[in-house]
Design a protein around this motif. Structure first.
Motif, PDB file in Angstrom:
ATOM      1  N   HIS A 177     -12.101  26.979  13.706  1.00  0.00           N
ATOM      2  CA  HIS A 177     -12.823  25.802  14.198  1.00  0.00           C
ATOM      3  C   HIS A 177     -12.289  25.218  15.498  1.00  0.00           C
ATOM      4  CE1 HIS A 177     -15.338  25.933  10.770  1.00  0.00           C
ATOM      5  NE2 HIS A 177     -14.633  25.204   9.936  1.00  0.00           N
ATOM      6  N   TYR A 197     -18.173  15.316   6.380  1.00  0.00           N
ATOM      7  CA  TYR A 197     -17.956  15.281   4.926  1.00  0.00           C
ATOM      8  C   TYR A 197     -18.601  14.001   4.395  1.00  0.00           C
ATOM      9  CZ  TYR A 197     -14.076  18.768   5.195  1.00  0.00           C
ATOM     10  OH  TYR A 197     -13.292  19.899   5.383  1.00  0.00           O
ATOM     11  N   VAL A 202     -25.006  23.550   8.694  1.00  0.00           N
ATOM     12  CA  VAL A 202     -24.059  24.163   7.758  1.00  0.00           C
ATOM     13  C   VAL A 202     -23.908  23.257   6.533  1.00  0.00           C
ATOM     14  CG1 VAL A 202     -21.693  25.027   7.484  1.00  0.00           C
ATOM     15  CG2 VAL A 202     -22.847  25.226   9.700  1.00  0.00           C
TER      16      VAL A 202
HETATM   17  O1  TA6 Z   1     -17.965  23.988   6.599  1.00  0.00           O
HETATM   18  C1  TA6 Z   1     -18.036  25.334   6.701  1.00  0.00           C
HETATM   19  C2  TA6 Z   1     -16.671  25.996   6.865  1.00  0.00           C
HETATM   20  O2  TA6 Z   1     -16.725  26.897   7.944  1.00  0.00           O
HETATM   21  C3  TA6 Z   1     -16.275  26.690   5.563  1.00  0.00           C
HETATM   22  O3  TA6 Z   1     -16.343  28.107   5.716  1.00  0.00           O
HETATM   23  C4  TA6 Z   1     -14.852  26.209   5.281  1.00  0.00           C
HETATM   24  O4  TA6 Z   1     -13.930  27.074   5.882  1.00  0.00           O
HETATM   25  C5  TA6 Z   1     -14.895  24.830   5.923  1.00  0.00           C
HETATM   26  O5  TA6 Z   1     -15.608  25.047   7.148  1.00  0.00           O
HETATM   27  C6  TA6 Z   1     -13.566  24.144   6.090  1.00  0.00           C
HETATM   28  O6  TA6 Z   1     -12.798  24.779   7.076  1.00  0.00           O
HETATM   29  P1  TA6 Z   1     -11.286  24.222   7.330  1.00  0.00           P
HETATM   30  O7  TA6 Z   1     -10.748  25.063   8.450  1.00  0.00           O
HETATM   31  O8  TA6 Z   1     -11.425  22.771   7.708  1.00  0.00           O
HETATM   32  O9  TA6 Z   1     -10.575  24.384   6.019  1.00  0.00           O
END
Ligand code: TA6
Length: 280
Positions: free
Chosen positions: A85, A158, A229
């Motif tokens: 991310h 969230y 998502v």
């Molecule tokens: O929200 C979708 C996502 O890509 C999931 O695959 C999960 O990995 C989530 O993000 C949380 O990611 P993080 O790196 O914050 O644990």
């Protein structure tokens, strides 16, 4: 900080700004530029924050609205091996500007990327938070360089739903999605209710979905996205993450306006991704 509705604060070991306005309260952590709390007056908390979230800057905060930028998901290609991310949610941000009025408060934040990182990314980012009885988060990405740059991103919200068993997400009926857990392409049958781990990328520019829970109905609008998502780790997934409290999966659902398929931002181009959250 000399504003009518904003005071400097802390959460855990991190600096934050707390907003207290006749129409709402909110808190934004300067680590990650992350909205952690938003509560319109006469309503409860709209966002979910894990009560085991790490609040010392050693990892992104679990909850609120993490900003995934300049990539969404696992780091691939030239970024392979880097954090999931992207960089934005794991660096300190600064307040660039504040506009206050009896009706609303606008706060613009920007990440404190190093010169080297800024050069590597080749794009600039600002996050604009427009607070009133609703909140809109705008990610403004600019290419001030001379070469096109790839970009994927998400406003990774969230939401507090109190009871996932009594929650539906409408507006994505009939939409194609990629199931990240089974690695299959599927089509949404009817409204979305969550009875197990769910990690789905809906390929859609739909401008509005509705999150209906025991607490309230939220209208979630957006622009600039080509994906929405939807994620809930469910029981085992929550247990596997130390910063996700074990029962937290029962109280939350992530609904994210996102660009999951690499945009290309041309020199001189500006891209806007937004998500607006309103109580119905
Ligand atoms: O929200 C979708 C996502 O890509 C999931 O695959 C999960 O990995 C989530 O993000 C949380 O990611 P993080 O790196 O914050 O644990």
């Amino acid at each position: 900080m000399n504003y009518k509705h904003i005071t400097a604060s802390t959460i855990g070991e991190l600096e934050s700004i707390r907003l207290n306005h006749p129409k709402f309260t909110a808190e934004v952590c300067l680590f990650g530029g992350q909205l952690l709390s938003f509560a319109p007056k006469a309503h409860g908390e709209v966002l979910w924050l894990s009560n085991t979230a790490i609040l010392d800057g050693s990892k992104p905060i679990r909850g609120g609205v993490p900003i995934c930028w300049p990539w969404f998901g696992p780091a691939l290609g030239v970024n392979a091996g880097k954090a999931q991310h992207g960089y934005a949610r794991a660096v300190d941000w600064r307040v660039e500007s504040v506009i206050e009025s009896p009706e609303k408060v606008e706060v613009v934040l920007a990440p404190n990327f190093s010169e080297q990182l800024s050069k590597e990314i080749g794009l600039t980012l600002k996050a604009r938070f427009l607070f009133s009885e609703s909140v809109e988060i705008q990610l403004v990405s600019e290419n001030n360089g001379s070469a096109s740059r790839p970009l994927s991103q998400a406003i990774h919200s969230y939401f507090n739903v109190a009871d996932i068993d009594n929650t539906q997400l409408t507006g994505l009926e009939g939409t194609d999605y990629f199931d990240q857990l089974t690695r299959e392409n599927k089509k949404q049958q009817g409204e979305i209710s969550i009875e197990q781990a769910c990690d789905r990328i809906y390929y859609t520019k739909t401008a509005e979905v509705e999150l209906i829970s025991a607490l309230r109905s939220l209208k979630i609008e957006g622009c600039g996205h080509e994906s929405i998502v939807v994620w809930n780790p469910w029981q085992q997934g929550a247990k596997n993450m130390a910063d996700f409290d074990d029962t937290g999966f029962k109280q939350m659902l992530c609904v994210e306006m996102a660009n999951t398929r690499d945009l290309v931002i041309a020199p001189g181009e500006t891209h806007l991704l937004s998500q607006k959250i309103s109580i119905q």
